[in-house]
Scaffold this motif. Structure first.
Motif, PDB file in Angstrom:
ATOM      1  N   ALA A  90       0.832 -64.541  82.266  1.00 12.04           N
ATOM      2  CA  ALA A  90       1.240 -63.678  83.368  1.00 12.04           C
ATOM      3  C   ALA A  90       0.932 -64.304  84.723  1.00 12.04           C
ATOM      4  N   VAL A  91      -0.178 -65.029  84.808  1.00 15.06           N
ATOM      5  CA  VAL A  91      -0.586 -65.604  86.092  1.00 15.06           C
ATOM      6  C   VAL A  91       0.140 -66.915  86.390  1.00 15.06           C
ATOM      7  N   THR A  92       0.375 -67.719  85.369  1.00 15.67           N
ATOM      8  CA  THR A  92       0.873 -69.080  85.604  1.00 15.67           C
ATOM      9  C   THR A  92       2.389 -69.237  85.480  1.00 15.67           C
ATOM     10  N   LEU A  93       3.075 -68.340  84.784  1.00 13.84           N
ATOM     11  CA  LEU A  93       4.518 -68.507  84.638  1.00 13.84           C
ATOM     12  C   LEU A  93       5.298 -68.338  85.949  1.00 13.84           C
ATOM     13  N   PRO A  94       4.959 -67.387  86.826  1.00 15.28           N
ATOM     14  CA  PRO A  94       5.722 -67.290  88.079  1.00 15.28           C
ATOM     15  C   PRO A  94       5.779 -68.581  88.892  1.00 15.28           C
ATOM     16  N   PRO A  95       4.652 -69.276  89.143  1.00 16.00           N
ATOM     17  CA  PRO A  95       4.782 -70.551  89.865  1.00 16.00           C
ATOM     18  C   PRO A  95       5.536 -71.614  89.080  1.00 16.00           C
ATOM     19  N   MET A  96       5.487 -71.558  87.732  1.00 18.03           N
ATOM     20  CA  MET A  96       6.267 -72.486  86.928  1.00 18.03           C
ATOM     21  C   MET A  96       7.758 -72.275  87.160  1.00 18.03           C
ATOM     22  N   PHE A  97       8.168 -71.023  87.205  1.00 18.66           N
ATOM     23  CA  PHE A  97       9.574 -70.715  87.440  1.00 18.66           C
ATOM     24  C   PHE A  97       9.996 -71.040  88.875  1.00 18.66           C
ATOM     25  N   ARG A  98       9.072 -70.958  89.798  1.00 21.45           N
ATOM     26  CA  ARG A  98       9.412 -71.219  91.208  1.00 21.45           C
ATOM     27  C   ARG A  98       9.460 -72.711  91.512  1.00 21.45           C
ATOM     28  N   PHE A  99       8.463 -73.464  91.044  1.00 16.02           N
ATOM     29  CA  PHE A  99       8.338 -74.867  91.441  1.00 16.02           C
ATOM     30  C   PHE A  99       8.652 -75.855  90.321  1.00 16.02           C
ATOM     31  N   GLY A 100       8.836 -75.366  89.096  1.00 19.05           N
ATOM     32  CA  GLY A 100       9.042 -76.270  87.978  1.00 19.05           C
ATOM     33  C   GLY A 100       7.725 -76.584  87.296  1.00 19.05           C
ATOM     34  N   VAL A 101       7.807 -77.188  86.120  1.00 16.66           N
ATOM     35  CA  VAL A 101       6.617 -77.426  85.311  1.00 16.66           C
ATOM     36  C   VAL A 101       5.687 -78.435  85.961  1.00 16.66           C
ATOM     37  N   GLU A 102       6.231 -79.512  86.513  1.00 19.07           N
ATOM     38  CA  GLU A 102       5.381 -80.568  87.053  1.00 19.07           C
ATOM     39  C   GLU A 102       4.526 -80.066  88.200  1.00 19.07           C
ATOM     40  N   LYS A 103       5.140 -79.405  89.182  1.00 14.97           N
ATOM     41  CA  LYS A 103       4.380 -78.876  90.312  1.00 14.97           C
ATOM     42  C   LYS A 103       3.575 -77.644  89.908  1.00 14.97           C
ATOM     43  N   GLY A 104       4.156 -76.803  89.046  1.00 13.84           N
ATOM     44  CA  GLY A 104       3.457 -75.601  88.604  1.00 13.84           C
ATOM     45  C   GLY A 104       2.236 -75.910  87.767  1.00 13.84           C
ATOM     46  N   ARG A 105       2.244 -77.075  87.106  1.00 13.56           N
ATOM     47  CA  ARG A 105       1.097 -77.462  86.288  1.00 13.56           C
ATOM     48  C   ARG A 105      -0.158 -77.662  87.124  1.00 13.56           C
ATOM     49  N   MET A 106      -0.005 -78.092  88.370  1.00 13.74           N
ATOM     50  CA  MET A 106      -1.150 -78.254  89.259  1.00 13.74           C
ATOM     51  C   MET A 106      -1.815 -76.906  89.519  1.00 13.74           C
ATOM     52  N   PHE A 107      -0.991 -75.872  89.678  1.00 11.54           N
ATOM     53  CA  PHE A 107      -1.530 -74.521  89.858  1.00 11.54           C
ATOM     54  C   PHE A 107      -2.282 -74.086  88.614  1.00 11.54           C
ATOM     55  N   PHE A 108      -1.734 -74.413  87.436  1.00 10.79           N
ATOM     56  CA  PHE A 108      -2.377 -74.054  86.175  1.00 10.79           C
ATOM     57  C   PHE A 108      -3.739 -74.727  86.050  1.00 10.79           C
ATOM     58  N   ILE A 109      -3.815 -76.022  86.397  1.00  8.52           N
ATOM     59  CA  ILE A 109      -5.073 -76.750  86.312  1.00  8.52           C
ATOM     60  C   ILE A 109      -6.105 -76.152  87.263  1.00  8.52           C
ATOM     61  N   PHE A 110      -5.668 -75.850  88.477  1.00  9.05           N
ATOM     62  CA  PHE A 110      -6.575 -75.239  89.452  1.00  9.05           C
ATOM     63  C   PHE A 110      -7.083 -73.894  88.950  1.00  9.05           C
ATOM     64  N   LEU A 111      -6.190 -73.085  88.388  1.00  8.99           N
ATOM     65  CA  LEU A 111      -6.586 -71.771  87.869  1.00  8.99           C
ATOM     66  C   LEU A 111      -7.562 -71.921  86.721  1.00  8.99           C
ATOM     67  N   PHE A 112      -7.289 -72.866  85.818  1.00  6.07           N
ATOM     68  CA  PHE A 112      -8.152 -73.072  84.654  1.00  6.07           C
ATOM     69  C   PHE A 112      -9.566 -73.458  85.091  1.00  6.07           C
ATOM     70  N   VAL A 113      -9.654 -74.387  86.047  1.00  7.61           N
ATOM     71  CA  VAL A 113     -10.969 -74.815  86.528  1.00  7.61           C
ATOM     72  C   VAL A 113     -11.695 -73.660  87.205  1.00  7.61           C
ATOM     73  N   ALA A 114     -10.968 -72.907  88.030  1.00  9.45           N
ATOM     74  CA  ALA A 114     -11.581 -71.783  88.737  1.00  9.45           C
ATOM     75  C   ALA A 114     -12.085 -70.728  87.757  1.00  9.45           C
ATOM     76  N   LEU A 115     -11.282 -70.426  86.738  1.00 14.45           N
ATOM     77  CA  LEU A 115     -11.696 -69.431  85.753  1.00 14.45           C
ATOM     78  C   LEU A 115     -12.877 -69.925  84.930  1.00 14.45           C
ATOM     79  N   ALA A 116     -12.854 -71.218  84.576  1.00 11.43           N
ATOM     80  CA  ALA A 116     -13.941 -71.768  83.779  1.00 11.43           C
ATOM     81  C   ALA A 116     -15.258 -71.728  84.542  1.00 11.43           C
ATOM     82  N   VAL A 117     -15.229 -72.156  85.808  1.00 11.02           N
ATOM     83  CA  VAL A 117     -16.450 -72.171  86.616  1.00 11.02           C
ATOM     84  C   VAL A 117     -16.910 -70.752  86.934  1.00 11.02           C
ATOM     85  N   GLY A 118     -15.964 -69.929  87.393  1.00 16.27           N
ATOM     86  CA  GLY A 118     -16.316 -68.550  87.729  1.00 16.27           C
ATOM     87  C   GLY A 118     -16.743 -67.753  86.515  1.00 16.27           C
TER      88      GLY A 118
END
Length: 203
Positions: A123-151
């Motif tokens: 739910a969180v990561t698919l919207p940016p994937m659809f907006r920017f494509g997988v390559e650019k959207g993947r950066m958002f996914f990595i950032f989210l994963f790190v933030a969730l893991a640390v937090g």
């Protein structure tokens, strides 16, 4: 939409046959860490399907076919929902069978939260994937994963008791809150993804 879903399933099974088999094996192994990994990872399969679409220029072809934005977007969500749900069922069956015939006690308490985490990640990561494509959207996914893991690690350390267990009230809140959060996130994510994909196609 059924044709789009069949197309994604066929492509994934053809390109990732051995990997999908490994995920299925992880799901039925009577170890909760393996089950959680299998369930959550299945929530990432829509990204893989989108990556294959981009590589083959499928979006350009789909624009010339009688598929609506809703059909294209929903097919990816349904793919993820089916994958996460299937892995959860496999994990439940595997734990039940091993618990029944191996005379072992395997807790299934983490299955529902794991399923909800997989759905929430979609739910969180698919919207940016659809907006920017997988390559650019993947950066958002990595950032989210790190933030969730640390937090998440910091949050768990703050509320876990000295015995390594969650307090009863906190555990009950997690069991109730995560499904509600996943449901609310999905309800917002689907129309947002449609709007994002429509905007991307209009550029």
């Amino acid at each position: 939409m059924k044709a789009l879903l069949k197309k994604d399933i066929f492509v994934l099974m053809r390109q990732m046959r051995m990997f999908l088999l490994m995920i299925a094996i992880f799901a039925v192994i009577p170890q909760m860490n393996m089950s959680i990994f299998a369930i959550v990872y299945c929530g990432m399969l829509p990204y893989t399907a989108m990556a294959y679409d981009e590589r083959s220029k499928w979006d350009d072809l789909a624009a010339a076919m009688p598929y609506t934005v809703g059909d294209i977007v929903l097919s990816k969500y349904v793919l993820g929902w089916l994958a996460v749900g299937g892995a959860t069922v496999l994990s439940a069956l595997g734990n039940f069978i091993f618990g029944r015939f191996a005379a072992a006690d395997f807790s299934m308490d983490a299955l529902l939260p794991s399923m909800c985490v997989g759905l929430l990640a979609m739910a969180v990561t698919l919207p940016p994937m659809f907006r920017f494509g997988v390559e650019k959207g993947r950066m958002f996914f990595i950032f989210l994963f790190v933030a969730l893991a640390v937090g998440g690690a910091g949050l768990v350390q703050g509320i876990v008791g000295s015995d390594g267990e969650f307090p009863t009230g906190v555990a009950a809140l997690i069991q109730l809150g995560i499904p509600l959060l996943a449901a609310a996130g999905t309800a917002v994510s689907v129309p947002l993804s449609m709007a994002m994909y429509k905007k991307r196609r209009s550029v």
